[in-house]
Write an enzyme that holds these catalytic residues in place. Structure first.
Site, PDB file in Angstrom:
ATOM      1  N   TYR A  34       0.876  -1.178   0.000  1.00  0.00           N
ATOM      2  CA  TYR A  34       0.000   0.000   0.000  1.00  0.00           C
ATOM      3  C   TYR A  34       0.910   1.223   0.000  1.00  0.00           C
ATOM      4  O   TYR A  34       1.099   1.888   1.011  1.00  0.00           O
ATOM      5  CB  TYR A  34      -0.899  -0.031   1.236  1.00  0.00           C
ATOM      6  CG  TYR A  34      -2.132   0.853   1.160  1.00  0.00           C
ATOM      7  CD1 TYR A  34      -3.196   0.529   0.329  1.00  0.00           C
ATOM      8  CD2 TYR A  34      -2.237   1.993   1.958  1.00  0.00           C
ATOM      9  CE1 TYR A  34      -4.333   1.332   0.288  1.00  0.00           C
ATOM     10  CE2 TYR A  34      -3.371   2.793   1.921  1.00  0.00           C
ATOM     11  CZ  TYR A  34      -4.417   2.453   1.077  1.00  0.00           C
ATOM     12  OH  TYR A  34      -5.549   3.243   1.052  1.00  0.00           O
TER      13      TYR A  34
ATOM     14  N   LYS B 223      -3.768   8.102   4.458  1.00  0.00           N
ATOM     15  CA  LYS B 223      -4.788   7.599   5.389  1.00  0.00           C
ATOM     16  C   LYS B 223      -4.478   8.052   6.816  1.00  0.00           C
ATOM     17  O   LYS B 223      -5.390   8.316   7.605  1.00  0.00           O
ATOM     18  CB  LYS B 223      -4.892   6.074   5.295  1.00  0.00           C
ATOM     19  CG  LYS B 223      -5.488   5.575   3.974  1.00  0.00           C
ATOM     20  CD  LYS B 223      -6.846   6.208   3.662  1.00  0.00           C
ATOM     21  CE  LYS B 223      -7.572   5.512   2.533  1.00  0.00           C
ATOM     22  NZ  LYS B 223      -8.769   6.263   2.085  1.00  0.00           N
TER      23      LYS B 223
ATOM     24  N   SER C   7     -12.931  -3.739  -4.892  1.00  0.00           N
ATOM     25  CA  SER C   7     -13.480  -2.597  -5.651  1.00  0.00           C
ATOM     26  C   SER C   7     -12.575  -2.323  -6.840  1.00  0.00           C
ATOM     27  O   SER C   7     -11.483  -2.885  -6.951  1.00  0.00           O
ATOM     28  CB  SER C   7     -13.517  -1.363  -4.757  1.00  0.00           C
ATOM     29  OG  SER C   7     -12.187  -0.995  -4.434  1.00  0.00           O
TER      30      SER C   7
END
Ligand code: NAD
Length: 299
Positions: free
Chosen positions: A195, A203, A235
């Protein structure tokens, strides 16, 4: 009177934004969405052609109605911020009033006010690069699209979000209306290799901002500000990162609840957070991840 929600970051029926829209619609809210300008045409034509009809079915059998779709690019606050190459880009030139300030103005003109603001969008152009290999430009782009976009949305929508009211019911005090929700990921606080591109940093900023914004919007307008730390979902955005199947398998193997997370579970939490049932919850990071965040080691 039913509540009205504006959900930024819906461009298909696979993501968290869509699921949140459905849960809010099932609870009786009117739904407005903000769709990223480059994805607008395909989203609107798919909606019109009935491609999403099966996913629009609500628990009572009716179909979710989206009252209006607004084009939105949340990395631009005002029209003055938009560079020439974007202004003249074919996909952008076909729409108008898609900066954050203009969208808030359009919603005000069309509907007067909203009760619930949802931020369900993120973008990190270098997400597949480790942080050590991320450029300054890529890092700042991740922060701009994924963190500041929320500050900007809340700032511009705040004047039209119906302020919370103190309601006395059965002797207890509730704050009704006025709620704002975003979506975050545990990579902000724990190492999640893969990530990258500054998305973990983005985040972390979003979660910290949730606390500061809860204070500012709470004191000024009695509006609650929370973020949902969601587990992995297949997603469109997550597939683009490239490790989503691994994350889903990891969660299935290691989380206290061994089941695949459904987007609806996140949608239902958003509906709860937006309701008076959550009247004392603000500035919080709420985990909706089958409990994976509570584990110290994999098993
Ligand atoms: P998604 O693809 O459904 O949603 C992301 C949306 O952001 C897309 O509709 C995209 O068009 C939009 N977007 C990107 N840049 C934009 C911009 N500049 N302006 C306006 N819209 C823009 O994917 P998702 O995974 O449901 O993501 C929604 C939120 O959930 C994001 O904040 C994401 O980080 C978060 N989240 C996702 C997961 C997961 O595993 N999918 C886990 C935790 C948190």
């Amino acid at each position: 009177k039913g509540k009205r929600a504006f959900i930024a970051g819906v461009a298909d029926d696979n993501g968290y934004g869509w699921a949140i829209a459905k849960s809010l619609a099932a609870a009786g809210a009117e739904i407005l969405v903000g769709t990223w300008v480059p994805a607008l045409n395909i989203f609107e034509s798919s909606l019109r052609r009935g491609k999403f009809d099966a996913s629009r079915i609500l628990p009572d059998g009716s179909l979710m109605e989206i009252t209006k779709v607004y084009p939105l690019d949340a990395v631009f606050d005002t029209i003055e911020d938009v560079p020439e190459d974007i202004k003249s880009n074919k996909r952008y030139a076909g729409s108008s009033n898609w900066t954050v300030q203009e969208v808030a103005e359009s919603v005000k003109k069309d509907f007067g006010s909203i009760d619930i603001l949802v931020h369900s969008l993120a973008n990190g152009p270098e997400v597949s690069k480790p942080l050590l290999e991320t450029s300054r430009k890529g890092y700042l782009a991740a922060l701009s699209a994924s963190s500041y976009s929320y500050v900007s949305l809340l700032k511009h929508f705040l004047p039209i979000i119906n302020p919370g009211m103190h309601l006395i019911q059965h002797g207890s005090c509730f704050i009704a209306c006025g709620s704002s929700i975003s979506l975050t990921y545990i990579a902000s606080e724990r190492i999640i290799p893969g990530y990258g591109g500054g998305m973990s940093s983005a985040k972390a900023a979003l979660e910290s901002d949730t606390r500061v914004l809860a204070f500012e919007a709470g004191r000024k307008h009695k509006i609650r500000v929370n973020t949902i730390s969601a587990g992995p979902l297949r997603s469109r955005a997550a597939k683009a990162i490239g490790f989503i199947d691994m994350m889903i398998d990891y969660s299935l193997a290691n989380a206290p609840l061994q089941k695949e997370l459904s987007a609806e579970e996140v949608g239902n939490t958003a509906a709860f957070l937006a309701s008076p049932l959550a009247s004392a919850i603000t500035g919080a990071v709420i985990y909706v991840d089958n409990g994976l965040n509570a584990m110290g080691v994999g098993v």
